[in-house]
Design an enzyme around this catalytic site. Structure first.
Site, mmCIF file in Angstrom:
data_model
loop_
_atom_site.group_PDB
_atom_site.id
_atom_site.type_symbol
_atom_site.label_atom_id
_atom_site.label_comp_id
_atom_site.label_asym_id
_atom_site.label_seq_id
_atom_site.Cartn_x
_atom_site.Cartn_y
_atom_site.Cartn_z
ATOM 1 N N LEU A 100 -27.368 15.921 -10.020
ATOM 2 C CA LEU A 100 -26.942 16.372 -11.257
ATOM 3 C C LEU A 100 -28.089 16.425 -12.429
ATOM 4 O O LEU A 100 -28.193 17.526 -13.316
ATOM 5 C CB LEU A 100 -26.228 14.788 -11.792
ATOM 6 N N ASP B 81 -45.255 17.945 8.165
ATOM 7 C CA ASP B 81 -44.259 18.635 7.436
ATOM 8 C C ASP B 81 -44.067 19.886 8.225
ATOM 9 O O ASP B 81 -45.016 20.620 8.615
ATOM 10 C CB ASP B 81 -44.502 18.843 6.088
ATOM 11 N N LYS C 215 -28.041 9.485 8.856
ATOM 12 C CA LYS C 215 -28.902 8.233 8.256
ATOM 13 C C LYS C 215 -28.522 6.935 9.185
ATOM 14 O O LYS C 215 -29.742 6.240 9.395
ATOM 15 C CB LYS C 215 -28.928 8.224 6.985
ATOM 16 N N TYR D 81 -24.103 13.657 6.822
ATOM 17 C CA TYR D 81 -25.543 13.382 6.448
ATOM 18 C C TYR D 81 -25.349 11.792 6.600
ATOM 19 O O TYR D 81 -26.512 11.446 7.136
ATOM 20 C CB TYR D 81 -25.721 13.730 4.933
ATOM 21 N N ILE E 85 -39.454 13.137 -2.443
ATOM 22 C CA ILE E 85 -39.846 11.695 -2.356
ATOM 23 C C ILE E 85 -41.107 11.508 -1.483
ATOM 24 O O ILE E 85 -41.923 10.595 -1.825
ATOM 25 C CB ILE E 85 -38.782 10.806 -2.154
ATOM 26 N N PHE F 6 -30.675 4.810 -3.611
ATOM 27 C CA PHE F 6 -29.453 5.333 -4.572
ATOM 28 C C PHE F 6 -29.983 6.663 -4.994
ATOM 29 O O PHE F 6 -30.535 7.651 -4.395
ATOM 30 C CB PHE F 6 -29.070 4.330 -5.414
ATOM 31 N N PHE G 79 -18.477 17.709 -12.675
ATOM 32 C CA PHE G 79 -17.439 17.584 -11.661
ATOM 33 C C PHE G 79 -16.362 16.615 -12.044
ATOM 34 O O PHE G 79 -16.564 15.647 -11.292
ATOM 35 C CB PHE G 79 -18.051 17.748 -10.206
ATOM 36 N N ARG H 224 -23.214 6.315 -11.237
ATOM 37 C CA ARG H 224 -24.280 6.219 -10.169
ATOM 38 C C ARG H 224 -25.267 5.382 -10.584
ATOM 39 O O ARG H 224 -25.372 5.175 -12.036
ATOM 40 C CB ARG H 224 -24.784 7.865 -9.831
ATOM 41 N N THR I 299 -38.210 22.536 3.724
ATOM 42 C CA THR I 299 -37.595 22.510 2.424
ATOM 43 C C THR I 299 -38.803 21.937 1.413
ATOM 44 O O THR I 299 -38.494 21.880 0.374
ATOM 45 C CB THR I 299 -36.456 21.434 2.607
ATOM 46 N N GLY I 300 -39.817 21.538 2.050
ATOM 47 C CA GLY I 300 -40.956 21.039 1.277
ATOM 48 C C GLY I 300 -41.777 22.143 0.695
ATOM 49 O O GLY I 300 -41.482 23.468 1.038
ATOM 50 N N SER J 89 -30.371 5.934 3.152
ATOM 51 C CA SER J 89 -29.638 6.360 1.893
ATOM 52 C C SER J 89 -28.436 5.572 1.765
ATOM 53 O O SER J 89 -27.828 4.888 2.658
ATOM 54 C CB SER J 89 -29.204 7.804 2.336
HETATM 55 N N1 UDP Z 1 -22.481 16.051 -10.886
HETATM 56 C C1 UDP Z 1 -22.024 16.841 -11.864
HETATM 57 N N2 UDP Z 1 -22.492 18.287 -12.077
HETATM 58 C C2 UDP Z 1 -23.566 18.737 -11.086
HETATM 59 C C3 UDP Z 1 -24.160 17.833 -10.112
HETATM 60 C C4 UDP Z 1 -23.521 16.570 -10.059
HETATM 61 O O1 UDP Z 1 -21.044 16.517 -12.647
HETATM 62 O O2 UDP Z 1 -23.711 19.876 -11.407
HETATM 63 C C5 UDP Z 1 -21.894 14.819 -10.669
HETATM 64 C C6 UDP Z 1 -21.296 14.438 -9.244
HETATM 65 O O3 UDP Z 1 -20.011 14.986 -9.057
HETATM 66 C C7 UDP Z 1 -21.846 13.045 -9.236
HETATM 67 C C8 UDP Z 1 -22.883 12.753 -10.002
HETATM 68 O O4 UDP Z 1 -23.290 13.995 -10.924
HETATM 69 O O5 UDP Z 1 -20.627 12.375 -9.776
HETATM 70 C C9 UDP Z 1 -23.981 12.559 -9.229
HETATM 71 O O6 UDP Z 1 -24.356 13.641 -8.200
HETATM 72 P P1 UDP Z 1 -25.564 13.857 -7.487
HETATM 73 O O7 UDP Z 1 -25.089 15.385 -6.582
HETATM 74 O O8 UDP Z 1 -26.580 13.951 -8.577
HETATM 75 O O9 UDP Z 1 -25.743 12.851 -6.575
HETATM 76 P P2 UDP Z 1 -24.764 11.854 -5.396
HETATM 77 O O10 UDP Z 1 -24.402 10.682 -5.907
HETATM 78 O O11 UDP Z 1 -23.536 12.858 -5.024
HETATM 79 O O12 UDP Z 1 -25.740 11.644 -4.377
#
Ligand code: UDP
Length: 325
Positions: free
Chosen positions: A187, A31, A144, A140, A12, A168, A205, A218, A35-36, A116
């Site tokens: 995701l 920096d 924050k 985490y 970001i 978000f 997941f 989300r 991680t960057g 966050s």
């Molecule tokens: N998720 C998933 N598979 C993945 C990564 C994430 O199904 O490989 C799901 C995760 O369980 C959550 C949503 O995607 O429900 C968003 O996850 P992410 O880690 O992107 O963001 P978070 O909301 O956890 O910060």
């Protein structure tokens, strides 16, 4: 305005660096490249390479004070924070304390902090407004929130306006810059990487959540919209002390909806394996953003998910190995 961006080589931070340069600001980056990515920085940008944990280094950087500081630098892996909490307290809180200490002694007039949605934990009411109680559920999120408190107290004591932007789900890409974390936990980049490289595994997941299709909901917000919110926070009228804003779209999408949108954008068939729930994932997190709209004039794009996926897909296809190629 002369602006110092900590974590300007991160996801970001690097997009925000470009947005501020395009708006005519005089930008410097701090920096440590933990991680960057060097490749994410514009050529020739003034760079302070070092760690916020080095108080002497931070003091030297702030000796020629910028007008404003945008503070992105942080570790941000929720799972890792649970396994190694002190790594997160030391880096995120300790580094921020050093930075605020130097800021308090300098002529900095404005401070914008990358906070966050993790500060809310698992709220009872949706959409989540800034009035919701802050009850983080992982280290985490604790770090924050601790930084927000340190910032609020410092801004009040010294008398400068400060902003905490509670992101978000940041995602998407700009033309040159995209999401490249190692390990990648999010995701959309995990899904798109698996489409670019069939050797990369992808699973959903949990599909037994109390949501209409059983997968988590989300609020996905385009990284360029996030960057623009930083520009607005930098340039707008603010009251002294800390102002807190949610940055989300007020629109939730389930994991299955993200997959369907990704299938439409990429033209690929997506039939993922379903795995058990990932510990600590709330069923639904959607932001209320009325305050950011009202005070900052922020307007996240309306076609959110489609443009997020189209932009991220282009970036992942152009960079199948992230910034390494
Ligand atoms: N998720 C998933 N598979 C993945 C990564 C994430 O199904 O490989 C799901 C995760 O369980 C959550 C949503 O995607 O429900 C968003 O996850 P992410 O880690 O992107 O963001 P978070 O909301 O956890 O910060």
């Amino acid at each position: 305005m002369k602006v110092l961006i900590t974590g300007g080589a991160g996801y970001i931070g690097s997009v925000t660096t470009r947005v501020l340069l395009a708006r005519g600001h005089d930008v410097e980056v701090l920096d440590d490249f933990s991680t960057g990515h060097r490749e994410a920085l514009p050529p020739g940008i003034p760079l302070h390479e070092g760690s916020l944990l080095d108080a002497g280094f931070v003091d030297r950087v702030l000796a020629a004070p910028p007008d404003a500081v945008l503070h992105f630098a942080a570790f941000s892996l929720v799972g890792e924070s649970a396994a190694h909490p002190l790594k997160y307290y030391r880096n995120n809180v300790g580094g921020s304390v050093n930075l605020l200490d130097a800021v308090a002694r300098s002529g900095v007039r404005r401070f914008v902090f990358s906070s966050s949605a993790a500060v809310y934990g698992e709220p009872d009411e949706m959409p989540i407004t800034e009035h919701a109680p802050t009850r983080p559920v992982n280290p985490y999120g604790h770090t924050k929130l601790a930084i927000e408190w340190a910032l609020a107290d410092t801004a009040a004591a010294v008398g400068f306006p400060a902003v905490a932007l509670r992101y978000f789900n940041a995602c998407g890409a700009s033309r040159e810059l995209g999401e490249d974390h190692e390990p990648e936990t999010h995701l959309i980049p995990r899904l798109l990487r698996s489409l670019v490289d069939p050797g990369v595994d992808f699973a959903v997941f949990g599909d037994d959540y109390p949501t209409p299709d059983g997968t988590c909901i989300r609020d996905y917000v385009h990284v360029v919209d996030l960057a623009e919110a930083h520009a607005l926070a930098l340039e707008g009228d603010l009251r002294p002390g800390l102002s807190v804003y949610n940055l989300g779209t007020e629109t939730g999408a389930s994991v299955r909806e993200v997959l369907a949108a990704a299938a439409a954008v990429t033209g690929r068939e997506i039939a993922p394996r379903i795995e058990p729930r990932r510990p600590g994932d709330p069923a639904r997190l959607v932001a209320g953003n009325a305050r950011a709209r009202r005070d900052l004039g922020w307007r996240p794009r309306a076609d959110g998910l489609t443009s997020i996926l189209a932009d991220a897909w282009r970036w992942h296809r152009d960079h199948p190995r992230g910034y390494r190629g």
